[in-house]
Scaffold this motif. Structure first.
Motif, PDB file in Angstrom:
ATOM      1  N   VAL A  74       3.086  13.004  -5.442  1.00 53.49           N
ATOM      2  CA  VAL A  74       3.232  11.565  -5.266  1.00 53.49           C
ATOM      3  C   VAL A  74       3.409  10.957  -6.653  1.00 53.49           C
ATOM      4  O   VAL A  74       2.595  11.159  -7.532  1.00 53.49           O
ATOM      5  CB  VAL A  74       1.986  10.944  -4.587  1.00 53.49           C
ATOM      6  N   ASN A  75       4.492  10.231  -6.875  1.00 52.71           N
ATOM      7  CA  ASN A  75       4.745   9.653  -8.194  1.00 52.71           C
ATOM      8  C   ASN A  75       5.277   8.242  -8.017  1.00 52.71           C
ATOM      9  O   ASN A  75       6.462   7.998  -8.030  1.00 52.71           O
ATOM     10  CB  ASN A  75       5.745  10.500  -8.972  1.00 52.71           C
ATOM     11  N   ILE A  76       4.359   7.306  -7.790  1.00 52.03           N
ATOM     12  CA  ILE A  76       4.714   5.933  -7.538  1.00 52.03           C
ATOM     13  C   ILE A  76       3.771   5.022  -8.306  1.00 52.03           C
ATOM     14  O   ILE A  76       2.725   5.459  -8.766  1.00 52.03           O
ATOM     15  CB  ILE A  76       4.677   5.621  -6.027  1.00 52.03           C
ATOM     16  N   GLU A  77       4.148   3.780  -8.471  1.00 50.30           N
ATOM     17  CA  GLU A  77       3.406   2.868  -9.330  1.00 50.30           C
ATOM     18  C   GLU A  77       2.467   1.962  -8.552  1.00 50.30           C
ATOM     19  O   GLU A  77       2.854   1.392  -7.546  1.00 50.30           O
ATOM     20  CB  GLU A  77       4.376   1.996 -10.117  1.00 50.30           C
ATOM     21  N   LYS A  78       1.236   1.791  -9.063  1.00 54.65           N
ATOM     22  CA  LYS A  78       0.359   0.792  -8.480  1.00 54.65           C
ATOM     23  C   LYS A  78       0.409  -0.453  -9.341  1.00 54.65           C
ATOM     24  O   LYS A  78       0.759  -0.400 -10.508  1.00 54.65           O
ATOM     25  CB  LYS A  78      -1.070   1.304  -8.342  1.00 54.65           C
ATOM     26  N   GLY A  79       0.064  -1.575  -8.747  1.00 53.27           N
ATOM     27  CA  GLY A  79       0.094  -2.816  -9.494  1.00 53.27           C
ATOM     28  C   GLY A  79       1.272  -3.696  -9.146  1.00 53.27           C
ATOM     29  O   GLY A  79       1.426  -4.771  -9.685  1.00 53.27           O
ATOM     30  N   GLU A  80       2.127  -3.269  -8.225  1.00 54.21           N
ATOM     31  CA  GLU A  80       3.251  -4.087  -7.780  1.00 54.21           C
ATOM     32  C   GLU A  80       3.153  -4.268  -6.273  1.00 54.21           C
ATOM     33  O   GLU A  80       2.759  -3.370  -5.554  1.00 54.21           O
ATOM     34  CB  GLU A  80       4.580  -3.400  -8.122  1.00 54.21           C
ATOM     35  N   ARG A  81       3.581  -5.429  -5.778  1.00 55.35           N
ATOM     36  CA  ARG A  81       3.458  -5.709  -4.351  1.00 55.35           C
ATOM     37  C   ARG A  81       4.772  -5.548  -3.603  1.00 55.35           C
ATOM     38  O   ARG A  81       4.842  -5.822  -2.423  1.00 55.35           O
ATOM     39  CB  ARG A  81       2.919  -7.118  -4.135  1.00 55.35           C
ATOM     40  N   ALA A  82       5.809  -5.135  -4.275  1.00 56.71           N
ATOM     41  CA  ALA A  82       7.071  -4.893  -3.582  1.00 56.71           C
ATOM     42  C   ALA A  82       7.552  -3.506  -3.951  1.00 56.71           C
ATOM     43  O   ALA A  82       7.237  -2.978  -4.992  1.00 56.71           O
ATOM     44  CB  ALA A  82       8.112  -5.929  -3.990  1.00 56.71           C
ATOM     45  N   GLY A  83       8.320  -2.906  -3.074  1.00 54.66           N
ATOM     46  CA  GLY A  83       8.844  -1.589  -3.413  1.00 54.66           C
ATOM     47  C   GLY A  83       8.858  -0.670  -2.228  1.00 54.66           C
ATOM     48  O   GLY A  83       9.451  -0.979  -1.206  1.00 54.66           O
ATOM     49  N   LEU A  90      -6.443   7.366   8.169  1.00 56.37           N
ATOM     50  CA  LEU A  90      -5.222   8.066   7.777  1.00 56.37           C
ATOM     51  C   LEU A  90      -3.998   7.518   8.502  1.00 56.37           C
ATOM     52  O   LEU A  90      -2.942   8.142   8.492  1.00 56.37           O
ATOM     53  CB  LEU A  90      -5.358   9.565   8.081  1.00 56.37           C
ATOM     54  N   GLU A  91      -4.100   6.341   9.092  1.00 51.89           N
ATOM     55  CA  GLU A  91      -3.050   5.855   9.971  1.00 51.89           C
ATOM     56  C   GLU A  91      -1.923   5.142   9.238  1.00 51.89           C
ATOM     57  O   GLU A  91      -0.860   4.933   9.810  1.00 51.89           O
ATOM     58  CB  GLU A  91      -3.649   4.912  11.019  1.00 51.89           C
ATOM     59  N   ASP A  92      -2.135   4.731   7.993  1.00 56.30           N
ATOM     60  CA  ASP A  92      -1.170   3.870   7.324  1.00 56.30           C
ATOM     61  C   ASP A  92      -0.288   4.596   6.311  1.00 56.30           C
ATOM     62  O   ASP A  92       0.404   3.962   5.531  1.00 56.30           O
ATOM     63  CB  ASP A  92      -1.902   2.724   6.616  1.00 56.30           C
ATOM     64  N   GLY A  93      -0.306   5.922   6.300  1.00 61.76           N
ATOM     65  CA  GLY A  93       0.507   6.644   5.342  1.00 61.76           C
ATOM     66  C   GLY A  93      -0.167   6.716   3.991  1.00 61.76           C
ATOM     67  O   GLY A  93      -1.282   6.253   3.792  1.00 61.76           O
ATOM     68  N   ILE A  94       0.521   7.289   3.007  1.00 62.30           N
ATOM     69  CA  ILE A  94      -0.066   7.500   1.683  1.00 62.30           C
ATOM     70  C   ILE A  94      -0.188   6.170   0.956  1.00 62.30           C
ATOM     71  O   ILE A  94       0.790   5.454   0.765  1.00 62.30           O
ATOM     72  CB  ILE A  94       0.802   8.478   0.866  1.00 62.30           C
ATOM     73  N   THR A  95      -1.390   5.829   0.526  1.00 64.87           N
ATOM     74  CA  THR A  95      -1.633   4.565  -0.153  1.00 64.87           C
ATOM     75  C   THR A  95      -2.883   4.655  -1.004  1.00 64.87           C
ATOM     76  O   THR A  95      -3.857   5.297  -0.620  1.00 64.87           O
ATOM     77  CB  THR A  95      -1.787   3.408   0.855  1.00 64.87           C
ATOM     78  N   PHE A  96      -2.866   4.013  -2.165  1.00 69.09           N
ATOM     79  CA  PHE A  96      -4.079   3.937  -2.974  1.00 69.09           C
ATOM     80  C   PHE A  96      -5.135   3.045  -2.329  1.00 69.09           C
ATOM     81  O   PHE A  96      -6.294   3.095  -2.701  1.00 69.09           O
ATOM     82  CB  PHE A  96      -3.749   3.346  -4.351  1.00 69.09           C
ATOM     83  N   HIS A 103     -12.686  -0.964  -4.796  1.00 70.06           N
ATOM     84  CA  HIS A 103     -12.117  -0.129  -3.733  1.00 70.06           C
ATOM     85  C   HIS A 103     -10.798  -0.686  -3.218  1.00 70.06           C
ATOM     86  O   HIS A 103     -10.499  -0.570  -2.027  1.00 70.06           O
ATOM     87  CB  HIS A 103     -13.121  -0.026  -2.586  1.00 70.06           C
ATOM     88  N   TYR A 104      -9.972  -1.289  -4.102  1.00 74.79           N
ATOM     89  CA  TYR A 104      -8.673  -1.802  -3.683  1.00 74.79           C
ATOM     90  C   TYR A 104      -8.799  -2.669  -2.426  1.00 74.79           C
ATOM     91  O   TYR A 104      -9.402  -3.730  -2.467  1.00 74.79           O
ATOM     92  CB  TYR A 104      -7.672  -0.653  -3.486  1.00 74.79           C
TER      93      TYR A 104
END
Length: 467
Positions: free
Chosen positions: A33-42, A377-383, A401-402
């Motif tokens: 998994v190589n994605i950025e946290k801190g952005e609300r679009a994408g 685990l229902e919403d897919g991969i997410t921080f 805890h985000y």
């Protein structure tokens, strides 16, 4: 000195929530998994749960959530990162939204119900970077006496010839007029310094810097963990680097990141975070799947490895951050597991583990604490469902805890942690938490600073004896 793999104590729980698009940062950037946290679009397949805002914890309430005023000349707002407090001022780091370079934002907390932004610094020093982590301590060395801020600097793109990573040093003795003192640079081949910690040892000021993948990208030329003498902030000097090959279970051909661990799995090893106890003697280094590595750093030119935490073979390690409790005899370790369906491991987001470390050569697992999000685990991969950072005040553990906001956990008996409350702002995306004497600070990635007070506390300046 090998440590035995410790068995898991799995606590169950679940919460069903809806989702909206979200973008997260995988510290395991070489993994799957190589994605950025801190952005609300994408990424449309990455989501953050939408949770109803509950402005009250069982014993705390939200006292203030100041509007973040734009401080950039282009009129654009940054996302927000970690938070720290020192002598009645809050220091809020910034993340990557709108190109980073948001610097550190300083708030006067004399009246916690009405924080006043009084300064911003480290925002225009190095282009193409962001300033996530800040630590502020009172320092007294032959070269500097006052309040010193160390600020992590990470590159948005290491191929940008104008950017560089490391950490900045600022004089914040007068927080309304920060003054740049120096910069410590790490290899251009990595992002820079991700997290760091500052301590005093006698008349020396020491920084422990976490530079993820420095070993990997520099082919061993630099190491992920560096001990730096900042007694003269204008001239920081590297004293020591940690090479995991000093450990018996790491083979000599180790070159950063990929570790063929004793349980037969190939695991990531890099330094994510550092912290130091109040004495300045012991360091706790979060080395992802190598666990929390404990050093005696009383001689910073030659730290001594003492021991480390371990994981069950079905657990992703992901040792992200650490803090201490019970006078330094208990270690709290948070694990930022963002992919709960990784083949060969338990299906769970990251949760908290608590260790007895009276014998630092042999940490003993006391308990594991799961929130109600980590088995969703229902919403897919997410921080959004993993734990992030821990802080302790007395017998209460606070966890950022985000999507879960902040959880408060009673650790009077560390073997039996009990959740006692939860604070969740609207569109919760809480990155950091910090406990000051009279209030709790939270940093929300999207909306910035939150101030929590005990329900029986007054918000008048006279009650805040932190100046």
């Amino acid at each position: 000195m090998k440590k035995r793999l410790l068995s898991s104590l799995i606590l169950a729980g679940a919460l069903t929530v809806s989702s909206v698009p979200f973008n997260v940062l995988a510290h395991d950037e070489l993994g799957d998994v190589n994605i950025e946290k801190g952005e609300r679009a994408g990424y449309s397949n990455v989501s953050v749960p939408v949770m109803e805002g509950t402005k009250n914890l069982q014993f705390l309430h939200e006292e203030a959530a100041p509007q973040m005023e734009t401080v950039r000349a282009d009129g654009k707002q940054n996302s927000f990162a970690d938070v720290y407090a020192h002598k009645g001022y809050a220091y809020l780091g910034t993340h990557t939204k709108n190109g980073g370079n948001g610097g550190v934002r300083v708030f006067d907390m004399k009246d916690p119900s009405n924080p006043k932004e009084v300064a911003v610094f480290a925002n225009n020093d190095i282009p193409g970077t962001w300033q996530e982590k800040v630590i502020v301590k009172s320092v007294n060395t032959p070269s500097f006496k006052g309040d010193l801020a160390v600020v992590s600097v990470q590159q948005l793109d290491s191929k940008n010839p104008d950017s560089k990573g490391g950490f900045l040093l600022y004089d914040v003795t007068n927080p309304t007029e920060p003054k740049k003192l120096g910069f410590y640079e790490v290899t251009k081949k990595t992002r820079g310094t991700h997290e760091l910690y500052l301590t005093m040892q006698g008349n020396r000021a020491i920084v422990l810097a976490a530079n993820p993948y420095a070993d990997y990208y520099s082919h061993g030329g630099e190491k992920d963990l560096q001990v730096v003498d900042v007694s003269d902030p204008a001239n920081p000097q590297k004293l020591w680097e940690f090479d995991p090959r000093m450990l018996e279970e790491i083979p000599d051909d180790f070159n950063g990141y990929h570790w063929n661990s004793p349980d037969g799995k190939t695991r990531p090893v890099f330094n994510h975070s550092t912290m130091i106890d109040e004495t300045g003697k012991y360091a706790y280094v979060s080395m992802w799947d190598l666990g929390t590595v404990i050093f005696d750093i009383s001689n910073p030119e030659n730290p001594q490895y003492l021991g480390r935490t371990d994981f069950g073979s079905d657990q992703q390690g992901s040792a992200h951050s650490a803090t201490l409790a019970k006078g330094g005899n208990v270690l709290i370790e948070t694990r930022e597991v963002y992919n709960p369906t990784k083949e060969g491991y338990e299906q769970s987001y990251g949760y908290t583990r608590i260790f007895d470390i009276k014998d630092k050569t042999n940490p003993k697992l006391l308990s594991e604490f799961k929130t109600d999000l980590v088995d969703n685990l229902e919403d897919g991969i997410t921080f959004a469902n993993t734990v992030h950072d821990p802080k302790v005040h007395g017998n209460t553990l606070y966890l950022s805890h985000y999507a879960g906001g902040i959880y408060a956990v009673d650790i009077t008996d560390p073997a039996k942690p009990v959740q006692v409350g939860q604070y969740v702002p609207e569109r919760s995306d809480v990155w950091g938490v910090f406990v000051d004497r009279n209030y709790i600070l939270a940093s929300d990635i999207g909306s910035g600073l939150k101030v929590l007070l005990k329900n029986n506390s007054s918000s008048t300046p006279q009650s805040q004896g932190v100046r």
